[in-house]
Design an enzyme around this catalytic site. Structure first.
Site, PDB file in Angstrom:
ATOM      1  N   CYS A   2       0.852  -1.192   0.000  1.00 35.61           N
ATOM      2  CA  CYS A   2       0.000   0.000   0.000  1.00 35.61           C
ATOM      3  C   CYS A   2       0.883   1.235   0.000  1.00 35.61           C
ATOM      4  O   CYS A   2       2.094   1.151   0.107  1.00 35.61           O
ATOM      5  CB  CYS A   2      -0.866  -0.027   1.257  1.00 35.61           C
ATOM      6  SG  CYS A   2      -1.711  -1.598   1.483  1.00 35.61           S
ATOM      7  N   ARG A  27       1.070   1.885  -5.929  1.00 36.58           N
ATOM      8  CA  ARG A  27       1.336   0.846  -4.935  1.00 36.58           C
ATOM      9  C   ARG A  27       0.082   0.045  -4.573  1.00 36.58           C
ATOM     10  O   ARG A  27       0.178  -0.958  -3.866  1.00 36.58           O
ATOM     11  CB  ARG A  27       1.927   1.463  -3.678  1.00 36.58           C
ATOM     12  CG  ARG A  27       3.170   2.311  -3.927  1.00 36.58           C
ATOM     13  CD  ARG A  27       3.602   3.023  -2.673  1.00 36.58           C
ATOM     14  NE  ARG A  27       4.054   2.053  -1.704  1.00 36.58           N
ATOM     15  CZ  ARG A  27       5.295   1.595  -1.634  1.00 36.58           C
ATOM     16  NH1 ARG A  27       6.193   2.036  -2.486  1.00 36.58           N
ATOM     17  NH2 ARG A  27       5.631   0.688  -0.756  1.00 36.58           N
ATOM     18  N   TRP A  76      -3.655  -1.931  -1.268  1.00 31.14           N
ATOM     19  CA  TRP A  76      -3.639  -3.150  -2.069  1.00 31.14           C
ATOM     20  C   TRP A  76      -4.033  -4.257  -1.098  1.00 31.14           C
ATOM     21  O   TRP A  76      -3.320  -4.555  -0.144  1.00 31.14           O
ATOM     22  CB  TRP A  76      -2.244  -3.430  -2.638  1.00 31.14           C
ATOM     23  CG  TRP A  76      -2.255  -4.578  -3.583  1.00 31.14           C
ATOM     24  CD1 TRP A  76      -2.598  -4.548  -4.904  1.00 31.14           C
ATOM     25  CD2 TRP A  76      -1.909  -5.943  -3.307  1.00 31.14           C
ATOM     26  NE1 TRP A  76      -2.499  -5.809  -5.445  1.00 31.14           N
ATOM     27  CE2 TRP A  76      -2.082  -6.683  -4.488  1.00 31.14           C
ATOM     28  CE3 TRP A  76      -1.473  -6.616  -2.160  1.00 31.14           C
ATOM     29  CZ2 TRP A  76      -1.836  -8.055  -4.562  1.00 31.14           C
ATOM     30  CZ3 TRP A  76      -1.233  -7.987  -2.232  1.00 31.14           C
ATOM     31  CH2 TRP A  76      -1.418  -8.682  -3.430  1.00 31.14           C
ATOM     32  N   ASN A 102       1.272  -0.202   5.892  1.00 31.98           N
ATOM     33  CA  ASN A 102       1.683  -0.899   4.663  1.00 31.98           C
ATOM     34  C   ASN A 102       2.500  -2.111   5.098  1.00 31.98           C
ATOM     35  O   ASN A 102       3.509  -1.973   5.787  1.00 31.98           O
ATOM     36  CB  ASN A 102       2.547   0.004   3.782  1.00 31.98           C
ATOM     37  CG  ASN A 102       3.190  -0.808   2.652  1.00 31.98           C
ATOM     38  OD1 ASN A 102       2.626  -1.787   2.180  1.00 31.98           O
ATOM     39  ND2 ASN A 102       4.406  -0.438   2.277  1.00 31.98           N
ATOM     40  N   GLY A 103       2.039  -3.288   4.746  1.00 35.08           N
ATOM     41  CA  GLY A 103       2.751  -4.508   5.150  1.00 35.08           C
ATOM     42  C   GLY A 103       1.770  -5.573   5.575  1.00 35.08           C
ATOM     43  O   GLY A 103       0.583  -5.521   5.216  1.00 35.08           O
ATOM     44  N   GLU A 483       8.514 -13.409 -20.883  1.00 31.51           N
ATOM     45  CA  GLU A 483       8.106 -12.032 -20.584  1.00 31.51           C
ATOM     46  C   GLU A 483       6.865 -11.634 -21.386  1.00 31.51           C
ATOM     47  O   GLU A 483       5.946 -10.991 -20.874  1.00 31.51           O
ATOM     48  CB  GLU A 483       9.254 -11.061 -20.854  1.00 31.51           C
ATOM     49  CG  GLU A 483       8.925  -9.585 -20.814  1.00 31.51           C
ATOM     50  CD  GLU A 483       8.241  -9.077 -19.567  1.00 31.51           C
ATOM     51  OE1 GLU A 483       7.666  -7.985 -19.629  1.00 31.51           O
ATOM     52  OE2 GLU A 483       8.219  -9.800 -18.545  1.00 31.51           O
ATOM     53  N   LYS A 487       3.288 -10.311 -19.840  1.00 30.73           N
ATOM     54  CA  LYS A 487       2.674  -9.034 -20.222  1.00 30.73           C
ATOM     55  C   LYS A 487       1.208  -9.237 -20.595  1.00 30.73           C
ATOM     56  O   LYS A 487       0.321  -8.526 -20.161  1.00 30.73           O
ATOM     57  CB  LYS A 487       3.462  -8.446 -21.402  1.00 30.73           C
ATOM     58  CG  LYS A 487       4.163  -7.130 -21.290  1.00 30.73           C
ATOM     59  CD  LYS A 487       4.323  -6.278 -20.127  1.00 30.73           C
ATOM     60  CE  LYS A 487       4.497  -6.838 -18.760  1.00 30.73           C
ATOM     61  NZ  LYS A 487       5.839  -6.834 -18.183  1.00 30.73           N
ATOM     62  N   GLU A 490      -0.884 -10.073 -17.493  1.00 29.23           N
ATOM     63  CA  GLU A 490      -1.082  -8.956 -16.557  1.00 29.23           C
ATOM     64  C   GLU A 490      -2.186  -7.994 -16.989  1.00 29.23           C
ATOM     65  O   GLU A 490      -2.975  -7.542 -16.179  1.00 29.23           O
ATOM     66  CB  GLU A 490       0.201  -8.134 -16.465  1.00 29.23           C
ATOM     67  CG  GLU A 490       1.302  -8.701 -15.622  1.00 29.23           C
ATOM     68  CD  GLU A 490       2.396  -7.669 -15.461  1.00 29.23           C
ATOM     69  OE1 GLU A 490       2.309  -6.870 -14.525  1.00 29.23           O
ATOM     70  OE2 GLU A 490       3.301  -7.645 -16.325  1.00 29.23           O
ATOM     71  N   HIS A 506       7.167 -32.080 -25.107  1.00 31.84           N
ATOM     72  CA  HIS A 506       7.281 -32.779 -23.818  1.00 31.84           C
ATOM     73  C   HIS A 506       6.074 -32.487 -22.920  1.00 31.84           C
ATOM     74  O   HIS A 506       6.145 -32.654 -21.701  1.00 31.84           O
ATOM     75  CB  HIS A 506       8.588 -32.371 -23.115  1.00 31.84           C
ATOM     76  CG  HIS A 506       9.808 -32.658 -23.935  1.00 31.84           C
ATOM     77  ND1 HIS A 506      10.272 -33.938 -24.164  1.00 31.84           N
ATOM     78  CD2 HIS A 506      10.626 -31.823 -24.617  1.00 31.84           C
ATOM     79  CE1 HIS A 506      11.344 -33.876 -24.942  1.00 31.84           C
ATOM     80  NE2 HIS A 506      11.579 -32.612 -25.230  1.00 31.84           N
ATOM     81  N   LYS A 605       2.171  -1.815  -8.546  1.00 34.35           N
ATOM     82  CA  LYS A 605       3.435  -1.579  -9.227  1.00 34.35           C
ATOM     83  C   LYS A 605       4.638  -2.030  -8.417  1.00 34.35           C
ATOM     84  O   LYS A 605       5.646  -2.521  -8.950  1.00 34.35           O
ATOM     85  CB  LYS A 605       3.563  -0.093  -9.549  1.00 34.35           C
ATOM     86  CG  LYS A 605       4.804   0.308 -10.297  1.00 34.35           C
ATOM     87  CD  LYS A 605       4.769  -0.239 -11.698  1.00 34.35           C
ATOM     88  CE  LYS A 605       6.001   0.039 -12.515  1.00 34.35           C
ATOM     89  NZ  LYS A 605       6.049  -0.750 -13.735  1.00 34.35           N
TER      90      LYS A 605
HETATM   91  C1  AGP Z   1       5.727  -6.549 -14.270  1.00 36.47           C
HETATM   92  O1  AGP Z   1       4.998  -5.981 -15.272  1.00 36.47           O
HETATM   93  C2  AGP Z   1       5.095  -6.530 -12.959  1.00 36.47           C
HETATM   94  N1  AGP Z   1       4.742  -5.244 -12.567  1.00 36.47           N
HETATM   95  C3  AGP Z   1       5.865  -7.281 -11.890  1.00 36.47           C
HETATM   96  O2  AGP Z   1       6.030  -8.595 -12.315  1.00 36.47           O
HETATM   97  C4  AGP Z   1       7.238  -6.687 -11.559  1.00 36.47           C
HETATM   98  O3  AGP Z   1       8.119  -6.908 -12.596  1.00 36.47           O
HETATM   99  C5  AGP Z   1       7.763  -7.363 -10.300  1.00 36.47           C
HETATM  100  O4  AGP Z   1       6.861  -7.098  -9.253  1.00 36.47           O
HETATM  101  C6  AGP Z   1       9.157  -6.881  -9.933  1.00 36.47           C
HETATM  102  O5  AGP Z   1       9.118  -5.544  -9.626  1.00 36.47           O
HETATM  103  P1  AGP Z   1      10.474  -4.720  -9.514  1.00 36.47           P
HETATM  104  O6  AGP Z   1      11.165  -4.781 -10.839  1.00 36.47           O
HETATM  105  O7  AGP Z   1      10.040  -3.341  -9.149  1.00 36.47           O
HETATM  106  O8  AGP Z   1      11.296  -5.362  -8.426  1.00 36.47           O
END
Ligand code: AGP
Length: 610
Positions: A2, A27, A76, A102-103, A483, A487, A490, A506, A605
Site C-alpha cells: 500500500c 502501490r 492493495w 503498509n505490510g 516475458e 505481459k 497482466e 514434452h 506496481k
Molecule cells: C511486471 O509488469 C510486474 N509489474 C511485476 O512482475 C514486476 O516486474 C515485479 O513485481 C518486480 O518488480 P520490480 O522490478 O520493481 O522489483
C-alpha cells in the site's frame, strides 16, 4: 503493498496527503482513506473503495477547514477484500486513535483472538485493525501514547510501515518501520511521512530514511527516532535528495502503458548514454568503478529478481555467460530467500528491480548480508532501498514507470545487463564490437516496430477473445517468450504461458488446438529452422500462430496465420525488439477488451510485502 502518507504542520494536511496518495497510487488502488485532526483536535475519518480520485470527491464534500494533522492510505488488499470497512485508516472503538499500515501483521489472528477476549470489537477483516485496538489497550494501562505504541510494535510480527495519529496527543504523529519502506520529509515547521519520496519531493528534499526496527515521534519540523532493538535514541541528520520525481505526464497518450512502450527508442538511448561508445570501442559503467577489484575476482553471478525483472535476468544470464564467460544462475527472489545453497565469496549477487522496493528481492539481499559477497544492483528507481542496500550498481535511467505492467523498464534492464556483460567481457570477445555498434542502432529499429502499431493492433484485435495463449522461443527468445506471456497475462487476464520451443513436445503440445493460439518468436538466428519445426508441430494440431520474425525472412509466413516483421539485429539484442512487439500486442488486446491497462486488477506496481 500500500501507500501511506502523513502530514503534520501548519498547512492544509488534507490536500498535501491527497496529492501524496495520488503519487503513491501505483502501490495499490483497491481503496483509499484519510484521518484528519483539525486545530480543535476534532477527528474526521473518510474512506472509500477504489481509486484516490473517489476520496478526493469525498474530501471536497466533507473536508474540515484546517486539518493540520492528516494520515492517508491507498490500499492493495491482502487481508479482507476491497470495502469501506477494510479501507484504512483503522481506528479504535472510541475513535481517538487512527492507524494506516503498509505490510502484513503475520500474528494478527492470535492478537485479534486475545483482544476479543479483552472485549474489543472488530469491524473489519484486516490484519491492520489489531493495531489501534492494541495501542488502545496499552494506552489505558500507561496513559502514554509513545509507551503504548512501542509496546504494540514489540508484540506484532511481520512487515510494516505504520503511521498513527491520536486525539490524546495532538501535535504528534507516530511512525515505525520494519522492512516496508518509509521516508520522512523534514520541512520548515512541518514534516511529511511517506512510503517513498514521490509524495514528499514537492515539499522538501531534506529527508530521513527510517531504518528497520525504528519508531519515530514526528512533530512539526522535528523527528525523534528510537531504535526498538536497543531501546536507545538515534540521532540522524537529514540527507538531501539529488533527484526529482518528474511526474510522468500522460501527454497525448490514452494510457501510461502505451506512452511507456513508445518511449522504447529513448529508453535504449538513456540506458546507454555516456556508457557505450562504438567509435572508441568502450563501455564505461561508473557505478561499478568502486568495486572493480572485487569484480575481477567474481567467478559466478547469482541474479535475483521477481516478475519482469526476473525475465530480464534470464536474458542477462545468456549475455553474461556468452560475452563475459561467467557462469550465471537466475533465481526467483521469493525462492532464493528460503534455499539452503552453498555460497562462496567469489560469487556476486546481482539484484534486478524497477522499483527498488520489492520485498522479496530486498530479502534476498539481506540473506547474504553477512556472507561477504559482492552485492550489485540494476535498479530504475533512484534512491530506492535496493539502490541503497547494494555495494555498487547501474541505474536504468528509464525515468518513472507509471503503468503497473513493466515495459520500458524491461528494455532498460536488458540494455544495462548487455553493458555489464560487455564491461566484464574477456579481451577479444568476437561479439564485443558488433554489440556496441548494434546498441547504437537499436533505437531506430525499435522506432520501426512502433511504426507498425496499427498492424499489430489489427492482429491483437483478432485474438482478443481467446482464453489461452502460448509464447515460444529458443535461446535469447526463450526468456523473451516468458516475458511476453507475463505481459499478456497482466493486462488482458488471458491465461498465457511462455515456453522453450523445444519443450513443446514434452507436454504443452497436448493443449494445442484451434482455440489455443501461439505467439512464436522466430528471428533469423541460428535456431530459426528448429523454431519453424516447432511451429509446424503446432499447425499440425490446428493451432493458430502469430509469428515475429526478421524482415527478409520468407520461410516463416507459410507456417503462421499472422506475422510481425522486425528489423534485422543480433540474436543477443533481439529480446529488445521482441519486447516492443509483444508489449504492443498485449496493450492492444487489453484495450480491445476495454480493460484498465494501467491499473490491472489485483496487481500493484511495487510489491513491498513477501
Ligand atoms: C511486471 O509488469 C510486474 N509489474 C511485476 O512482475 C514486476 O516486474 C515485479 O513485481 C518486480 O518488480 P520490480 O522490478 O520493481 O522489483
Amino acid at each position: 503493498m500500500c501507500g501511506i502518507v502523513g502530514y503534520i504542520g501548519n498547512r492544509d494536511g488534507a490536500d498535501i496527503v491527497l496529492a501524496g496518495l495520488k503519487a503513491l497510487e501505483y502501490r495499490g488502488y483497491d481503496s483509499a482513506g484519510m484521518a484528519l485532526l483539525d486545530k480543535n483536535n476534532k477527528p474526521t475519518l473518510l474512506k472509500q473503495v477504489g481509486r484516490v480520485d473517489g476520496l478526493e470527491k469525498l474530501l471536497n464534500e466533507e473536508k474540515p477547514a484546517d486539518a493540520a494533522i492528516a494520515i492517508g492510505h491507498t490500499r492493495w488488499a491482502t487481508h479482507g477484500g476491497p470495502s469501506v470497512l477494510n479501507a484504512h485508516p483503522h481506528s479504535n472503538t472510541s475513535k481517538t486513535i487512527f492507524v494506516v499500515h503498509n505490510g502484513i501483521i503475520e500474528n494478527y489472528a492470535e492478537l485479534k483472538d486475545w483482544l476479543q477476549t479483552e472485549g474489543y470489537k472488530f469491524i473489519s477483516a484486516t490484519d491492520t485493525e489489531v493495531l489501534p485496538h492494541l495501542i488502545d489497550h496499552y494506552y489505558k494501562q500507561s496513559n502514554s501514547f509513545e509507551e503504548a505504541f512501542t509496546k504494540t510494535l514489540k508484540e506484532v510480527r511481520g512487515a510494516y510501515a505504520i503511521l498513527a495519529s491520536t486525539t490524546t496527543e495532538p501535535g504528534k504523529l507516530y511512525a515505525a518501520r520494519l522492512s516496508s519502506p518509509m521516508v520522512i520529509g523534514v520541512g520548515q515547521d512541518e514534516c511529511i511521512v511517506a512510503s517513498d519520496p514521490s509524495a514528499i519531493l514537492a515539499h522538501t528534499k531534506e529527508v530521513i530514511y527510517v531504518q528497520d526496527n525504528e519508531m519515530v515521534v514526528v512533530e512539526a519540523g522535528t523527528c525523534h527516532i528510537t531504535d526498538l532493538i536497543h531501546d536507545e535514541k538515534v540521532q540522524r541528520e537529514t540527507e538531501t535528495l539529488d533527484f526529482d520525481v518528474n511526474t510522468a505526464e500522460l501527454g497525448d497518450y490514452p494510457h501510461f502503458m502505451l506512452k511507456e512502450i513508445h518511449e522504447a527508442p529513448q529508453t535504449i538511448r538513456l540506458a546507454s548514454l555516456g556508457r557505450v561508445n562504438a567509435a572508441t570501442n568502450t563501455v564505461k559503467l561508473g557505478g561499478l568503478d568502486s568495486v572493480v577489484n572485487q569484480l575481477s575476482h567474481v567467478d559466478r553471478i547469482v541474479i535475483v529478481a521477481c516478475g519482469t525483472s526476473y525475465y530480464a535476468g534470464l536474458v542477462g544470464e545468456y549475455l553474461l555467460e556468452e560475452i563475459a564467460g561467467i557462469p550465471v544462475e537466475v533465481q526467483l527472489a521469493s525462492e532464493f530467500k528460503y534455499r539452503e545453497e552453498p555460497f562462496c565469496r567469489s560469487t556476486a549477487l546481482l539484484a534486478i528491480s524497477q522499483s527498488g522496493e520489492t520485498a522479496d528481492t530486498i530479502a534476498a539481499l539481506k540473506k547474504v548480508e553477512d556472507y561477504g559477497v559482492l552485492r550489485l544492483g540494476v535498479v530504475n528507481a533512484i534512491g530506492s532501498t535496493i539502490a541503497r542496500m547494494t555495494d555498487a550498481g547501474v541505474y536504468c535511467h528509464a525515468g518513472p514507470e507509471q503503468a503497473v505492467a513493466s515495459t520500458k523498464a524491461f528494455i532498460a534492464q536488458v540494455m544495462v545487463l548487455m553493458q555489464i556483460a560487455l564491461h566484464l567481457a574477456k579481451e577479444g570477445n568476437e561479439l564485443y564490437k558488433p554489440m556496441l555498434e548494434e546498441i547504437e542502432a537499436l533505437p531506430a529499429k525499435a522506432e520501426a516496430i512502433l511504426k507498425q502499431a496499427d498492424t499489430i493492433k489489427a492482429i491483437a484485435e483478432k485474438y482478443k477473445d481467446y482464453r489461452d495463449f502460448l509464447f515460444i522461443g529458443r535461446r535469447y527468445a526463450y526468456p523473451g517468450a516468458l516475458e511476453g506471456a507475463l505481459k499478456l497475462k497482466e493486462v488482458s487476464y488471458i491465461h498465457a504461458e511462455g515456453y522453450a520451443a523445444g519443450e513443446m513436445k514434452h507436454g504443452p503440445l497436448a493443449m494445442i488446438d484451434e482455440n489455443f493460439p501461439t505467439f512464436a518468436l522466430a528471428g533469423d538466428g541460428p535456431l530459426l529452422e528448429k523454431t519453424i519445426s516447432n511451429m509446424q508441430e503446432i499447425r499440425a494440431r490446428s493451432g493458430k500462430i502469430v509469428a515475429v520474425t526478421t524482415e527478409g525472412v520468407n520461410t516463416v509466413a507459410q507456417h503462421a496465420d499472422d506475422v510481425i516483421y522486425i528489423p534485422k539485429t543480433l540474436e543477443q539484442t533481439e529480446p529488445i525488439l521482441h519486447a516492443v512487439a509483444m508489449q504492443l500486442f498485449s496493450y492492444y488486446v487489453a484495450t480491445a477488451k476495454g480493460l484498465d491497462v494501467d491499473r490491472p486488477r489485483n496487481l500493484a506496481k511495487s510489491v513491498t510485502v513477501e
